[in-house]
Design a protein around this motif. Structure first.
Motif, PDB file in Angstrom:
ATOM      1  N   LYS A 239       0.816  -1.225   0.000  1.00  0.00           N
ATOM      2  CA  LYS A 239       0.000   0.000   0.000  1.00  0.00           C
ATOM      3  C   LYS A 239       0.845   1.268   0.000  1.00  0.00           C
ATOM      4  O   LYS A 239       0.372   2.334  -0.378  1.00  0.00           O
ATOM      5  CB  LYS A 239      -0.919   0.015   1.231  1.00  0.00           C
ATOM      6  N   LYS A 240       2.088   1.166   0.465  1.00  0.00           N
ATOM      7  CA  LYS A 240       2.907   2.371   0.627  1.00  0.00           C
ATOM      8  C   LYS A 240       4.217   2.346  -0.155  1.00  0.00           C
ATOM      9  O   LYS A 240       4.824   3.393  -0.372  1.00  0.00           O
ATOM     10  CB  LYS A 240       3.235   2.573   2.113  1.00  0.00           C
ATOM     11  N   PHE A 241       4.673   1.129  -0.490  1.00  0.00           N
ATOM     12  CA  PHE A 241       5.996   1.006  -1.104  1.00  0.00           C
ATOM     13  C   PHE A 241       5.928   0.057  -2.304  1.00  0.00           C
ATOM     14  O   PHE A 241       4.940  -0.648  -2.484  1.00  0.00           O
ATOM     15  CB  PHE A 241       7.009   0.461  -0.091  1.00  0.00           C
ATOM     16  N   THR A 242       7.015   0.039  -3.066  1.00  0.00           N
ATOM     17  CA  THR A 242       7.165  -0.981  -4.101  1.00  0.00           C
ATOM     18  C   THR A 242       7.739  -2.227  -3.438  1.00  0.00           C
ATOM     19  O   THR A 242       8.726  -2.137  -2.706  1.00  0.00           O
ATOM     20  CB  THR A 242       8.131  -0.496  -5.204  1.00  0.00           C
ATOM     21  N   ILE A 243       7.115  -3.371  -3.669  1.00  0.00           N
ATOM     22  CA  ILE A 243       7.625  -4.602  -3.050  1.00  0.00           C
ATOM     23  C   ILE A 243       8.108  -5.574  -4.115  1.00  0.00           C
ATOM     24  O   ILE A 243       7.595  -5.591  -5.241  1.00  0.00           O
ATOM     25  CB  ILE A 243       6.558  -5.296  -2.180  1.00  0.00           C
ATOM     26  N   ASN A 244       9.096  -6.383  -3.754  1.00  0.00           N
ATOM     27  CA  ASN A 244       9.606  -7.427  -4.643  1.00  0.00           C
ATOM     28  C   ASN A 244       9.856  -8.705  -3.866  1.00  0.00           C
ATOM     29  O   ASN A 244      10.565  -8.687  -2.853  1.00  0.00           O
ATOM     30  CB  ASN A 244      10.929  -6.982  -5.293  1.00  0.00           C
ATOM     31  N   GLU A 245       9.293  -9.795  -4.338  1.00  0.00           N
ATOM     32  CA  GLU A 245       9.673 -11.128  -3.849  1.00  0.00           C
ATOM     33  C   GLU A 245      10.672 -11.650  -4.860  1.00  0.00           C
ATOM     34  O   GLU A 245      10.316 -11.888  -6.020  1.00  0.00           O
ATOM     35  CB  GLU A 245       8.451 -12.042  -3.750  1.00  0.00           C
ATOM     36  N   GLU A 246      11.907 -11.818  -4.440  1.00  0.00           N
ATOM     37  CA  GLU A 246      12.973 -12.073  -5.418  1.00  0.00           C
ATOM     38  C   GLU A 246      14.185 -12.712  -4.740  1.00  0.00           C
ATOM     39  O   GLU A 246      14.169 -12.968  -3.542  1.00  0.00           O
ATOM     40  CB  GLU A 246      13.395 -10.737  -6.055  1.00  0.00           C
ATOM     41  N   VAL A 247      15.222 -12.944  -5.509  1.00  0.00           N
ATOM     42  CA  VAL A 247      16.490 -13.400  -4.934  1.00  0.00           C
ATOM     43  C   VAL A 247      17.116 -12.235  -4.171  1.00  0.00           C
ATOM     44  O   VAL A 247      17.223 -11.124  -4.693  1.00  0.00           O
ATOM     45  CB  VAL A 247      17.450 -13.889  -6.041  1.00  0.00           C
ATOM     46  N   VAL A 248      17.495 -12.486  -2.925  1.00  0.00           N
ATOM     47  CA  VAL A 248      18.192 -11.476  -2.114  1.00  0.00           C
ATOM     48  C   VAL A 248      19.529 -12.073  -1.701  1.00  0.00           C
ATOM     49  O   VAL A 248      19.573 -13.176  -1.137  1.00  0.00           O
ATOM     50  CB  VAL A 248      17.369 -11.094  -0.863  1.00  0.00           C
ATOM     51  N   THR A 249      20.603 -11.384  -2.022  1.00  0.00           N
ATOM     52  CA  THR A 249      21.931 -11.916  -1.703  1.00  0.00           C
ATOM     53  C   THR A 249      22.484 -11.267  -0.436  1.00  0.00           C
ATOM     54  O   THR A 249      21.990 -10.225   0.016  1.00  0.00           O
ATOM     55  CB  THR A 249      22.926 -11.649  -2.852  1.00  0.00           C
ATOM     56  N   VAL A 250      23.518 -11.901   0.115  1.00  0.00           N
ATOM     57  CA  VAL A 250      24.202 -11.321   1.285  1.00  0.00           C
ATOM     58  C   VAL A 250      24.704  -9.927   0.923  1.00  0.00           C
ATOM     59  O   VAL A 250      24.622  -8.993   1.737  1.00  0.00           O
ATOM     60  CB  VAL A 250      25.360 -12.229   1.752  1.00  0.00           C
ATOM     61  N   ASN A 251      25.164  -9.766  -0.312  1.00  0.00           N
ATOM     62  CA  ASN A 251      25.634  -8.449  -0.743  1.00  0.00           C
ATOM     63  C   ASN A 251      24.493  -7.412  -0.760  1.00  0.00           C
ATOM     64  O   ASN A 251      24.686  -6.261  -0.365  1.00  0.00           O
ATOM     65  CB  ASN A 251      26.287  -8.548  -2.128  1.00  0.00           C
ATOM     66  N   ASP A 252      23.304  -7.836  -1.191  1.00  0.00           N
ATOM     67  CA  ASP A 252      22.126  -6.943  -1.115  1.00  0.00           C
ATOM     68  C   ASP A 252      21.901  -6.478   0.322  1.00  0.00           C
ATOM     69  O   ASP A 252      21.520  -5.331   0.557  1.00  0.00           O
ATOM     70  CB  ASP A 252      20.857  -7.662  -1.598  1.00  0.00           C
ATOM     71  N   VAL A 253      22.104  -7.388   1.263  1.00  0.00           N
ATOM     72  CA  VAL A 253      21.888  -7.032   2.677  1.00  0.00           C
ATOM     73  C   VAL A 253      22.929  -6.000   3.115  1.00  0.00           C
ATOM     74  O   VAL A 253      22.604  -5.017   3.786  1.00  0.00           O
ATOM     75  CB  VAL A 253      21.938  -8.281   3.587  1.00  0.00           C
ATOM     76  N   HIS A 254      24.177  -6.234   2.690  1.00  0.00           N
ATOM     77  CA  HIS A 254      25.242  -5.273   3.033  1.00  0.00           C
ATOM     78  C   HIS A 254      24.920  -3.868   2.506  1.00  0.00           C
ATOM     79  O   HIS A 254      25.240  -2.873   3.146  1.00  0.00           O
ATOM     80  CB  HIS A 254      26.594  -5.730   2.456  1.00  0.00           C
ATOM     81  N   GLN A 255      24.297  -3.815   1.326  1.00  0.00           N
ATOM     82  CA  GLN A 255      24.009  -2.531   0.674  1.00  0.00           C
ATOM     83  C   GLN A 255      22.674  -1.920   1.116  1.00  0.00           C
ATOM     84  O   GLN A 255      22.334  -0.814   0.699  1.00  0.00           O
ATOM     85  CB  GLN A 255      23.945  -2.716  -0.851  1.00  0.00           C
ATOM     86  N   ALA A 256      21.901  -2.671   1.934  1.00  0.00           N
ATOM     87  CA  ALA A 256      20.530  -2.236   2.230  1.00  0.00           C
ATOM     88  C   ALA A 256      20.497  -1.008   3.132  1.00  0.00           C
ATOM     89  O   ALA A 256      21.440  -0.716   3.870  1.00  0.00           O
ATOM     90  CB  ALA A 256      19.758  -3.373   2.877  1.00  0.00           C
TER      91      ALA A 256
END
Lengths: 283, 283
Positions: B210-227
């Motif tokens: 309702k408020k944001f763009t959401i994605n169900e997808e591959v999430v990598t450890v690197n994505d977490v570091h950059q989050a």
């Protein structure tokens, strides 16, 4: 019939644990299984080595030390008087107040009559199928057989007798058995990684070493396709020849000479062990 | 306090199962868990959908159909009168004559008092560590938590509050929670593969949409570091902000605005659900 439960011998139908046990709550526990021949447990020290090692890795305390364990076991064998049988020892995470923390483990020792495999190999051999999976903490005999039980349907639908696990083409083990191949050059190979170190596997390796070249190494599905013979080993099944994997025939599709030799050697070793252990008990 | 066991309400300390149960023998079973608020089970239909789906996948029969299950549940809630509580439903492989075949499942419904998480987020957030592992049959809520329990020691030694599973750098879930990141562009991402589909995860996705763009997808450890932000979701914990993964700080190391917004929206949704369910019961 008696089951030993924590501190007591109880009638088998009265052997119950509370639903807060961590095996029920979280599938957390270990076990081991060995055979009893003429009221003598075979290769007991090997199985106890593994049982205590599994317990230590999974951070489960065994309330009985090794000597107390053996006394308890001999008392159970005496009470039940099932000369040809199997004994299963289960150690769970115990009754956990929050259903997640390891508690004081529940120890269960149960004995069941067991028909021993015949001394001659079944002449037709078996078919097995492959399934991609590695057990978690594979060197520990945990109670987790979710995949093993779940793949039974697929196995039966495909007319197979067992399911060989592999990961990206590297084979490891069956849910309850180890795996061997005899290569075209006559060497005997068995997977070295992602396996439970079976006691029968160990004895078969020792026997094979006297007559053949043995290798504990990576074994691929392709190695199996190219093999001259293949077989499985287990405490209850001893050695079973494998003549088909998925839709591929192995070797000439019949149990091979190396397989048959090792089975005879294993049966002879079992008899020696029974005499040796009987002697120790008498002394 | 009562536990419902198969066909009866029994005193909690008398709720026992025989050691031949396939959960004890082979760690085979499923479960589910939901919260009760003011004696009203929250999002019950979602949890029942998952429970019956888990049972079907694992080939376990549920002796109670959905309506009978609900009647039994409401009777248990009435008898125990624990207004703020959690209810755990366990379905095991049943008492197995050979310790390997699925039998008539044992059904256990147990209720425990539960301290609800506070309505405001803990201001410091938590640290998590990573561990390479994927649950087997991850879309099913099996009872297998061997790795989850076993990694508790490592987690505590490293001063972490939870363990994030990944496989070759692709993160999936925690032993008992789902995982979300908020990326630098403000989109909300959660792993799509190798996870249990949490009910709280589902509601948070609906709220976030309702408020944001959401994605169900591959999430990598690197994505977490950059989050910019990260958080976990669970039935008991609602939403907990994550500010560190292994030795890396996430974002500015403080709970983020998106996390806090979603927590408030989730709390509001829970209250609506409680009123709605109360109304249904009254009607």
């Amino acid at each position: 019939m008696y089951i030993y439960l924590n501190t007591d011998f109880v009638e088998a139908d009265k052997a119950v644990v509370h639903v807060s046990d961590l095996a029920i709550q979280r599938g957390y526990g270990i076990f081991d299984f060995f055979r009893v021949m003429d009221n003598v447990p075979l290769f007991l020290e090997d199985y106890l080595d593994r049982f205590y090692a599994s317990a230590a890795t999974m951070r489960l305390d065994v309330v009985l030390d090794r000597e107390a364990f053996k006394s308890t076991l001999f008392e159970l064998i005496k009470r039940n008087n099932l000369p040809m049988s199997g004994i299963k020892v289960i150690l769970t995470g115990g009754n956990s107040p929050d259903g997640y923390q390891i508690s004081k483990p529940n120890l269960i020792i149960q004995q069941t009559a067991l028909k021993f495999p015949p001394d001659t190999v079944q002449p037709e051999g078996i078919k097995v199928i492959t399934h991609e999976y590695v057990r978690e903490i594979p060197n520990v005999k945990t109670i987790n057989y979710i995949t093993g039980i779940w793949t039974q349907k697929k196995m039966m639908e495909q007319g197979a007798a067992d399911v060989l696990y592999h990961m990206r083409g590297e084979v490891s083990e069956f849910p309850r058995c180890n795996f061997f191949v005899v290569k075209q050059d006559g060497t005997v190979s068995t997977p070295s990684q992602n396996i439970l170190h079976g006691v029968t596997r160990k004895h078969v390796l020792e026997l094979a070493k006297k007559k053949f070249t043995i290798n504990e190494e990576v074994v691929t599905v392709n190695d199996v396709h190219q093999a001259r013979e293949a077989f499985l080993t287990s405490t209850t099944k001893r050695i079973i020849p494998i003549v088909q994997i998925d839709d591929k025939r192995i070797g000439d599709g019949k149990p091979g000479a190396v397989t048959l030799t090792l089975l005879q050697d294993l049966i002879a070793l079992e008899r020696e062990e029974r005499e040796r252990s009987r002697l120790i008990k008498v002394l």
